[in-house]
Motif scaffolding. Structure first.
Motif, mmCIF file in Angstrom:
data_model
loop_
_atom_site.group_PDB
_atom_site.id
_atom_site.type_symbol
_atom_site.label_atom_id
_atom_site.label_comp_id
_atom_site.label_asym_id
_atom_site.label_seq_id
_atom_site.Cartn_x
_atom_site.Cartn_y
_atom_site.Cartn_z
ATOM 1 N N ASP A 198 0.826 -1.203 0.000
ATOM 2 C CA ASP A 198 0.000 0.000 0.000
ATOM 3 C C ASP A 198 0.866 1.261 0.000
ATOM 4 O OD1 ASP A 198 -2.086 -1.764 0.097
ATOM 5 O OD2 ASP A 198 -2.934 -1.023 1.977
ATOM 6 N N ALA A 199 1.946 1.237 0.772
ATOM 7 C CA ALA A 199 2.836 2.404 0.836
ATOM 8 C C ALA A 199 3.477 2.669 -0.527
ATOM 9 C CB ALA A 199 3.912 2.198 1.905
ATOM 10 N N GLU A 200 3.864 1.622 -1.219
ATOM 11 C CA GLU A 200 4.457 1.790 -2.550
ATOM 12 C C GLU A 200 3.415 2.299 -3.542
ATOM 13 O OE1 GLU A 200 7.948 -1.600 -2.587
ATOM 14 O OE2 GLU A 200 5.866 -2.246 -2.784
ATOM 15 N N LEU A 201 2.187 1.804 -3.437
ATOM 16 C CA LEU A 201 1.104 2.290 -4.298
ATOM 17 C C LEU A 201 0.845 3.772 -4.057
ATOM 18 C CD1 LEU A 201 -1.433 -0.673 -4.128
ATOM 19 C CD2 LEU A 201 -0.083 0.028 -6.114
ATOM 20 N N GLU A 202 0.890 4.183 -2.781
ATOM 21 C CA GLU A 202 0.696 5.603 -2.448
ATOM 22 C C GLU A 202 1.767 6.464 -3.105
ATOM 23 O OE1 GLU A 202 0.072 7.075 1.526
ATOM 24 O OE2 GLU A 202 -1.165 5.338 1.997
ATOM 25 N N THR A 203 3.007 5.986 -3.092
ATOM 26 C CA THR A 203 4.109 6.730 -3.704
ATOM 27 C C THR A 203 3.889 6.860 -5.208
ATOM 28 O OG1 THR A 203 5.636 5.963 -2.000
ATOM 29 C CG2 THR A 203 6.611 6.770 -4.059
ATOM 30 N N ILE A 204 3.494 5.771 -5.856
ATOM 31 C CA ILE A 204 3.260 5.796 -7.301
ATOM 32 C C ILE A 204 2.056 6.674 -7.636
ATOM 33 C CG2 ILE A 204 2.596 4.383 -9.299
ATOM 34 C CD1 ILE A 204 4.242 2.093 -7.914
ATOM 35 N N ALA A 205 1.000 6.602 -6.804
ATOM 36 C CA ALA A 205 -0.222 7.383 -7.045
ATOM 37 C C ALA A 205 -0.004 8.873 -6.808
ATOM 38 C CB ALA A 205 -1.354 6.869 -6.159
#
Length: 182
Positions: free
Chosen positions: A92-99
């Motif tokens: 989720d943290a990586e998705l937040e960074t990409i988003a």
């Protein structure tokens, strides 16, 4: 928080709008809808629902992050296949960074701001002055009286600034969505 697929589509559409995520070439659907989310699920871009009660599937924040991340990558010019490879197995943290949820695109909205009346000309233009119309798309021409002769760079800048206006007019159904982008 949990959402049905229709509610997830609505949340994702609102987030894409708020973040100013736009497709670069007009070929990619910008606004997520239920059909798009089902397609993303079939490609593995969207995880299976977090919960299913009866015939209703429920989605969570992670799913919203996945949709926004896909739209960000598409806006950056990546294909769905490239997005699929980049997003596979992300936390989720990586998705937040990409988003890039904190990166709200600051678009110029010159027509939404009231003019500064103190710096505006007091008199109307003389009859000898010519108004100029810059065609943005079928059914949409910007008309104004310039202070000087326009060059190619001026026209390009006006058309570029007019894209957001056209996008707003299309979204609101004021002009037809089928147009040639200036």
């Amino acid at each position: 928080m949990q959402w049905t697929i229709a509610e997830l589509a609505s949340e994702a559409a609102a987030a894409v709008e708020r973040l100013g995520i736009e497709a670069p070439n007009g070929k990619v659907g910008e606004v997520p809808d239920v059909r798009m989310l089902r397609y993303y699920g079939s490609l593995g871009l969207l995880d299976r629902p977090a919960d299913v009660r009866g015939r209703t599937a429920y989605y969570e924040r992670r799913h919203l992050l996945q949709v926004i991340a896909v739209k960000r990558l598409q806006a950056d010019g990546e294909t769905l296949a490239q997005a699929q490879r980049r997003l596979l197995g992300r936390t989720d943290a990586e998705l937040e960074t990409i988003a890039r949820l904190d990166e709200v695109k600051q678009r110029k909205r010159f027509w939404a701001q009231a003019p500064d009346l103190h710096s505006a000309p007091v008199s109307a233009p003389a009859p000898a002055e010519m108004s100029v119309g810059v065609h943005l798309a079928p059914g949409c021409t910007v008309l104004f009286t310039p202070e000087r002769t326009l060059d190619a760079a001026d026209l390009a800048a006006i058309r570029a600034a007019g894209r957001e206006l056209l996008h707003t007019l299309e979204r609101r159904g004021i002009v037809a969505a089928e147009r040639n982008t200036p």
